[in-house]
Design an enzyme around this catalytic site. Sequence first.
Site, PDB file in Angstrom:
ATOM      1  N   GLN A 203     -33.358 -10.436  34.527  1.00 21.46           N
ATOM      2  CA  GLN A 203     -33.209 -11.659  34.677  1.00 21.46           C
ATOM      3  C   GLN A 203     -32.580 -12.523  36.215  1.00 21.46           C
ATOM      4  O   GLN A 203     -32.442 -13.095  36.129  1.00 21.46           O
ATOM      5  CB  GLN A 203     -31.978 -12.005  34.146  1.00 21.46           C
ATOM      6  CG  GLN A 203     -32.557 -11.601  32.409  1.00 21.46           C
ATOM      7  CD  GLN A 203     -31.312 -12.736  31.119  1.00 21.46           C
ATOM      8  OE1 GLN A 203     -31.667 -13.576  30.285  1.00 21.46           O
ATOM      9  NE2 GLN A 203     -29.901 -12.488  31.586  1.00 21.46           N
ATOM     10  N   ASN A 232     -32.483 -16.246  33.561  1.00 22.57           N
ATOM     11  CA  ASN A 232     -31.510 -16.182  34.342  1.00 22.57           C
ATOM     12  C   ASN A 232     -30.787 -16.739  32.240  1.00 22.57           C
ATOM     13  O   ASN A 232     -30.418 -17.756  32.527  1.00 22.57           O
ATOM     14  CB  ASN A 232     -30.876 -16.250  34.855  1.00 22.57           C
ATOM     15  CG  ASN A 232     -29.024 -15.572  34.719  1.00 22.57           C
ATOM     16  OD1 ASN A 232     -28.780 -14.844  33.701  1.00 22.57           O
ATOM     17  ND2 ASN A 232     -28.283 -16.147  35.854  1.00 22.57           N
ATOM     18  N   ASP A 261     -24.091  -2.635  33.722  1.00 29.14           N
ATOM     19  CA  ASP A 261     -23.580  -1.777  35.036  1.00 29.14           C
ATOM     20  C   ASP A 261     -21.876  -0.875  34.607  1.00 29.14           C
ATOM     21  O   ASP A 261     -20.937  -0.621  34.898  1.00 29.14           O
ATOM     22  CB  ASP A 261     -22.427  -2.737  35.698  1.00 29.14           C
ATOM     23  CG  ASP A 261     -21.430  -3.939  35.015  1.00 29.14           C
ATOM     24  OD1 ASP A 261     -21.917  -4.045  33.419  1.00 29.14           O
ATOM     25  OD2 ASP A 261     -21.118  -4.768  35.010  1.00 29.14           O
ATOM     26  N   ASP A 371     -19.986 -11.453  21.518  1.00 31.64           N
ATOM     27  CA  ASP A 371     -20.223  -9.768  20.754  1.00 31.64           C
ATOM     28  C   ASP A 371     -18.788 -10.117  19.807  1.00 31.64           C
ATOM     29  O   ASP A 371     -19.099 -10.129  18.594  1.00 31.64           O
ATOM     30  CB  ASP A 371     -20.164  -8.357  22.077  1.00 31.64           C
ATOM     31  CG  ASP A 371     -18.848  -9.086  23.147  1.00 31.64           C
ATOM     32  OD1 ASP A 371     -18.331 -10.460  23.305  1.00 31.64           O
ATOM     33  OD2 ASP A 371     -18.496  -8.426  23.799  1.00 31.64           O
ATOM     34  N   HIS A 395     -17.577   1.661  32.135  1.00 33.86           N
ATOM     35  CA  HIS A 395     -18.456   0.751  32.508  1.00 33.86           C
ATOM     36  C   HIS A 395     -17.159   0.210  33.654  1.00 33.86           C
ATOM     37  O   HIS A 395     -15.825   0.443  33.733  1.00 33.86           O
ATOM     38  CB  HIS A 395     -17.704  -0.727  31.507  1.00 33.86           C
ATOM     39  CG  HIS A 395     -18.554  -2.069  31.413  1.00 33.86           C
ATOM     40  ND1 HIS A 395     -17.874  -2.763  31.836  1.00 33.86           N
ATOM     41  CD2 HIS A 395     -19.437  -2.555  30.998  1.00 33.86           C
ATOM     42  CE1 HIS A 395     -17.852  -3.767  32.026  1.00 33.86           C
ATOM     43  NE2 HIS A 395     -19.673  -4.418  31.303  1.00 33.86           N
TER      44      HIS A 395
END
Length: 635
Positions: A203, A232, A261, A371, A395
């Site tokens: 994105q 995005n 990431d 989430d 992460h």
Amino acid sequence: MTESPSTKRVTVNRAVFPVSGVAEVSALYVDTGSAEGSQPGERYEILNRRSIEIYPHSRVSTGTFFNAFPASYWQRWTPVREVRLSLKIRGAGLVSVYKSSARGRLTAVASRNFTDETVEFDLPLRSFVDGGYYWFDIACGRDHAVLDAAEWSVEAPAGWVPGTATVGITTFNRPEYCLNQIRAVGEDTDIHDVIQRVVVVDQGTELVSSQPGYDEAAARLGTKLLAVRQPNLGGSGGFSRAMLEALDGNDSEYVLLLDDDAISEPEAIARAVRFADFCREPTIVGGGMLHLDDRSVLYTQGEVWIDGYSWMHPSGGTSYDHDFSEETLRETPDLHRLVHADFNGWWMCLIPTAVLREIGLSMPVFLKFDDIEFALRARDHGYRTVCLPGVAVWHMAWHDKDPTRTWEEYFIHRNRVITGLAHSHASRGGKLPLHSFLGDVKLLFMLQYSTVRLRHEALRDVFRGPDALGDALATRQSEIRQLRTEYIDARVIEDVDALPPVRRSSRSVFGSVRRPTNPLAALWLALRVGARQLFVSQAAGSRQYPERVIPAPDISWWRFADIDSALVTAPDGSGVAWYQRDLATMRRFLWRSVRLNLRLRREWDTLASKYQTDLPRETTPEAWRTIIARAEGAV
């Protein structure tokens, strides 16, 4: 991970070892039982991802985060009642199998001397209802030994069909991180049989496909890799696109979401898929989060939703940030308990496509709480989330971030309230409206007027209802970022020397201010700070000179008790922001906070009914296709 035609057994876990960054992560894979001599090269040597050499007069244990078998989870959530441990070993020595209880007590259950052979143990899964693991140790005398492979397998029921996953990675201008994730998945060919495809939703404007090394990484995945571009739409938009691709393909039993990431332990992908294969009913399988910058530290392995004030907490009796280099799994009784979770972060989360077809995709909120809301929605439909030990990614950590000092606070506050409205059973929001108000007051005490402005905007958007979420998805972030720039506390100045020197202008009415040592002292100080900020005009000199420098790790409301301005360092260390007290803004924002949060409490039940009724329409595949098409048409 293939089923043997003769035995109908399926490998569900394999012992793995790190081949890069070994010193940083060894505690997650191998335990020598001693702080001294625990590093590779002293008692053992890792030969490859599956193989380890144990030196003479040494003992190593696989009672570790990534190599212990989570027996309690298999007993609780699957019908499997026996697991076979198979070890292919060269050399001579002793292999011992251990089990733990929910209290973390360790018991040797089997052992065998070996000399160049394959050793097998059939182990029952009948005594782990509250918790516990299996693992094995290898001890050598005068000879050395090489473990070539170790596998945990279960018997497949008649008609069993192995599942596969569409791996979804969404990224925005983190091309190097995302490329590393693609490499990690592509280079471990042992897991490719559980992967149907890898969907990379790019994105950004700095494309992953333009990075040096992309073609080589893509070639390892071949036709399994699908790279798509779209405007995005945040994490919720990127992951929903990956979900759509999985549904449209109609050939994956699961979609596995991975943050760009994050760095995977690839074996965790295969473990999540196979565990889900054997669960009694469709189950969301979550992976833990390990810190990328402190790689032996587990941030969390599952969280629960606190209904009374719509916030999260570590599952069971666990805590955040457990360091396995300081306390191994075998030394930490709390980590042996079976832990129930309400949700798992989408840094790594496997979702059955059957669940997507029934309950829809992510709610269109750009980022934050998507989430959590999805897992709570699944729970409301009877689908559980299981956060499986031994499944995790590394992460980027939160400890150097302060979202209350960025545009993200708008999304955190808005989406927290929306999630509460959609799923909380607390009357009038429980403690959430009060928490929201007190959060505003704390930020006003710290002169963070930009953040309070964003939180007020968040509540105003909540009142607009769920129908407005999809329409604003592509534009709201840029609008919020622009709104924040209107406030001086949001402007980070990189050249600190360009600012006036620190000089005290305000006259203290408190004397020496220190951190309150108890709740009563904190309340008394807060009342005095509030009175000062509401009724005492700011010192004129505070506009010409900052009065104090406050490092980002030390920022707290009481540090602003006796001053009218301060230089506060940015959380990422890029510069400083000049916070300045403003009496008129304080009064206006405090009164607005009272009105908005009282309205939230007063209208909670009506709003909750609306969100619970209307939000499902905003999460359907058809709704998401419309959102994506509208965003692409606007580009």
